[in-house]
Design a protein around this motif. Structure first.
Motif, mmCIF file in Angstrom:
data_model
loop_
_atom_site.group_PDB
_atom_site.id
_atom_site.type_symbol
_atom_site.label_atom_id
_atom_site.label_comp_id
_atom_site.label_asym_id
_atom_site.label_seq_id
_atom_site.Cartn_x
_atom_site.Cartn_y
_atom_site.Cartn_z
ATOM 1 N N ARG A 86 0.844 -1.203 0.000
ATOM 2 C CA ARG A 86 0.000 0.000 0.000
ATOM 3 C C ARG A 86 0.886 1.263 0.000
ATOM 4 O O ARG A 86 0.665 2.184 -0.782
ATOM 5 C CB ARG A 86 -0.894 -0.023 1.237
ATOM 6 C CG ARG A 86 -1.913 1.079 1.322
ATOM 7 C CD ARG A 86 -2.735 1.009 2.619
ATOM 8 N NE ARG A 86 -3.119 -0.319 3.041
ATOM 9 C CZ ARG A 86 -4.172 -1.010 2.592
ATOM 10 N NH1 ARG A 86 -4.950 -0.453 1.670
ATOM 11 N NH2 ARG A 86 -4.441 -2.208 3.050
ATOM 12 N N ALA A 87 1.902 1.285 0.870
ATOM 13 C CA ALA A 87 2.795 2.448 0.950
ATOM 14 C C ALA A 87 3.537 2.653 -0.375
ATOM 15 O O ALA A 87 3.675 3.790 -0.846
ATOM 16 C CB ALA A 87 3.781 2.265 2.101
ATOM 17 N N HIS A 88 3.991 1.562 -0.983
ATOM 18 C CA HIS A 88 4.692 1.642 -2.269
ATOM 19 C C HIS A 88 3.799 2.256 -3.343
ATOM 20 O O HIS A 88 4.196 3.210 -4.031
ATOM 21 C CB HIS A 88 5.157 0.245 -2.684
ATOM 22 C CG HIS A 88 5.390 0.054 -4.140
ATOM 23 N ND1 HIS A 88 6.350 0.742 -4.859
ATOM 24 C CD2 HIS A 88 4.775 -0.773 -5.039
ATOM 25 C CE1 HIS A 88 6.314 0.354 -6.124
ATOM 26 N NE2 HIS A 88 5.374 -0.564 -6.249
ATOM 27 N N LEU A 89 2.589 1.732 -3.491
ATOM 28 C CA LEU A 89 1.704 2.232 -4.545
ATOM 29 C C LEU A 89 1.305 3.682 -4.294
ATOM 30 O O LEU A 89 1.142 4.461 -5.240
ATOM 31 C CB LEU A 89 0.478 1.330 -4.679
ATOM 32 C CG LEU A 89 0.773 -0.085 -5.202
ATOM 33 C CD1 LEU A 89 -0.485 -0.947 -5.172
ATOM 34 C CD2 LEU A 89 1.377 -0.055 -6.595
ATOM 35 N N LYS A 90 1.186 4.077 -3.041
ATOM 36 C CA LYS A 90 0.863 5.479 -2.735
ATOM 37 C C LYS A 90 2.049 6.409 -2.978
ATOM 38 O O LYS A 90 1.847 7.612 -3.178
ATOM 39 C CB LYS A 90 0.369 5.608 -1.288
ATOM 40 C CG LYS A 90 -1.037 5.074 -1.103
ATOM 41 C CD LYS A 90 -1.521 5.280 0.312
ATOM 42 C CE LYS A 90 -2.961 4.830 0.461
ATOM 43 N NZ LYS A 90 -3.472 5.061 1.827
ATOM 44 N N ARG A 91 3.268 5.878 -2.969
ATOM 45 C CA ARG A 91 4.437 6.711 -3.264
ATOM 46 C C ARG A 91 4.602 6.960 -4.759
ATOM 47 O O ARG A 91 5.405 7.815 -5.160
ATOM 48 C CB ARG A 91 5.720 6.058 -2.726
ATOM 49 C CG ARG A 91 5.947 6.259 -1.243
ATOM 50 C CD ARG A 91 7.347 5.863 -0.826
ATOM 51 N NE ARG A 91 7.676 4.487 -1.140
ATOM 52 C CZ ARG A 91 7.488 3.443 -0.319
ATOM 53 N NH1 ARG A 91 6.948 3.638 0.868
ATOM 54 N NH2 ARG A 91 7.830 2.226 -0.698
ATOM 55 N N LEU A 92 3.887 6.216 -5.600
ATOM 56 C CA LEU A 92 3.987 6.462 -7.043
ATOM 57 C C LEU A 92 3.525 7.880 -7.341
ATOM 58 O O LEU A 92 2.503 8.334 -6.815
ATOM 59 C CB LEU A 92 3.127 5.471 -7.825
ATOM 60 C CG LEU A 92 3.516 3.997 -7.745
ATOM 61 C CD1 LEU A 92 2.475 3.142 -8.467
ATOM 62 C CD2 LEU A 92 4.901 3.756 -8.321
ATOM 63 N N ASP A 93 4.270 8.586 -8.187
ATOM 64 C CA ASP A 93 3.851 9.929 -8.574
ATOM 65 C C ASP A 93 2.614 9.823 -9.471
ATOM 66 O O ASP A 93 2.286 8.729 -9.956
ATOM 67 C CB ASP A 93 5.007 10.665 -9.265
ATOM 68 C CG ASP A 93 5.423 10.006 -10.556
ATOM 69 O OD1 ASP A 93 4.789 10.291 -11.594
ATOM 70 O OD2 ASP A 93 6.357 9.191 -10.531
ATOM 71 N N PRO A 94 1.887 10.933 -9.672
ATOM 72 C CA PRO A 94 0.635 10.859 -10.460
ATOM 73 C C PRO A 94 0.799 10.217 -11.841
ATOM 74 O O PRO A 94 -0.054 9.449 -12.270
ATOM 75 C CB PRO A 94 0.210 12.332 -10.574
ATOM 76 C CG PRO A 94 0.784 12.975 -9.354
ATOM 77 C CD PRO A 94 2.113 12.275 -9.128
ATOM 78 N N GLU A 95 1.909 10.491 -12.531
ATOM 79 C CA GLU A 95 2.109 9.905 -13.860
ATOM 80 C C GLU A 95 2.330 8.397 -13.772
ATOM 81 O O GLU A 95 1.769 7.627 -14.559
ATOM 82 C CB GLU A 95 3.297 10.584 -14.565
ATOM 83 C CG GLU A 95 3.596 10.024 -15.937
ATOM 84 C CD GLU A 95 2.491 10.272 -16.965
ATOM 85 O OE1 GLU A 95 2.658 9.792 -18.096
ATOM 86 O OE2 GLU A 95 1.473 10.911 -16.657
ATOM 87 N N ALA A 96 3.125 7.953 -12.805
ATOM 88 C CA ALA A 96 3.355 6.512 -12.642
ATOM 89 C C ALA A 96 2.059 5.801 -12.254
ATOM 90 O O ALA A 96 1.799 4.693 -12.724
ATOM 91 C CB ALA A 96 4.436 6.267 -11.590
ATOM 92 N N ARG A 97 1.243 6.428 -11.433
ATOM 93 C CA ARG A 97 -0.063 5.836 -11.081
ATOM 94 C C ARG A 97 -0.941 5.714 -12.327
ATOM 95 O O ARG A 97 -1.581 4.697 -12.554
ATOM 96 C CB ARG A 97 -0.798 6.698 -10.042
ATOM 97 C CG ARG A 97 -0.296 6.572 -8.649
ATOM 98 C CD ARG A 97 -1.207 7.347 -7.720
ATOM 99 N NE ARG A 97 -0.695 7.399 -6.362
ATOM 100 C CZ ARG A 97 -1.415 7.787 -5.327
ATOM 101 N NH1 ARG A 97 -2.670 8.166 -5.472
ATOM 102 N NH2 ARG A 97 -0.884 7.818 -4.124
#
Length: 185
Positions: free
Chosen positions: A23-34
């Protein structure tokens, strides 16, 4: 971009005790990576719901931990559920850790996992502007099809062999022991 020199790196399968780290990893993705990972704009709430269902949907998830934090992840998930011969692979690598081979390492582990599960067709679906994903797909021999802003890469994993099964068994056993020590910290 951060460099991997003098950092502890571990690639292993994720277990239920790793949900918080994922969860922490996916939330650290910047908007473009998300956007590139999930095919559109995503919120933290979306990521919470996604992670909550990750293991219930029969996904096999691998991650690269660098100094104890997930910095890259990959999922293998049946497309149609159950014992379908088709599965999808999806990847996410945090911006500071891209272009260091993490995606390729994760893809190698995904391919072994797909091979050992008898997957006949492995699909990698991404937005057409996702050059990194297209590069990884091509590097591993995927046939790329472009249509309506998306690219689909399709691969045919090899049949399971005693060596591929042993490879996964050894990696899973080592990874589980590592996970137990990580959870205790």
């Amino acid at each position: 971009m951060r460099l991997l020199f003098n950092m502890q790196k571990t690639l292993r399968k994720l277990w239920i005790g790793d949900l918080g780290a994922l969860r922490a990893h996916l939330k650290r993705l910047d908007p473009e990576a998300r956007r590139l990972r999930f095919g559109g704009v995503t919120t933290d709430h979306f990521i919470d719901a996604y992670v909550d269902t990750a293991f219930r949907l029969d996904a096999t998830i691998f991650a690269v931990f660098i100094d104890g934090e997930i910095r890259g992840s990959a999922e293998l998930r049946s497309i149609f559920g159950g014992a379908s011969p088709d599965a999808e692979a999806a990847f996410a690598v945090e911006k500071d850790w891209q272009d260091q081979g993490l995606g390729s390492e994760l893809m190698d582990r995904i391919l072994t996992s797909a091979q050992n599960r008898g997957i006949a067709r492995l699909h990698m679906i991404c937005l057409s502007e996702n050059a990194r994903m297209r590069h990884i797909a091509g590097k591993f021999g995927a046939r790329l099809t472009f249509a309506e802003g998306e690219v689909t890469g399709e691969m045919t994993p090899a049949q399971p062999t005693p060596l591929s099964l042993l490879d996964e068994l050894v990696h899973d056993a080592q990874g589980f022991v590592t996970a137990v020590f990580d959870w205790r910290r």
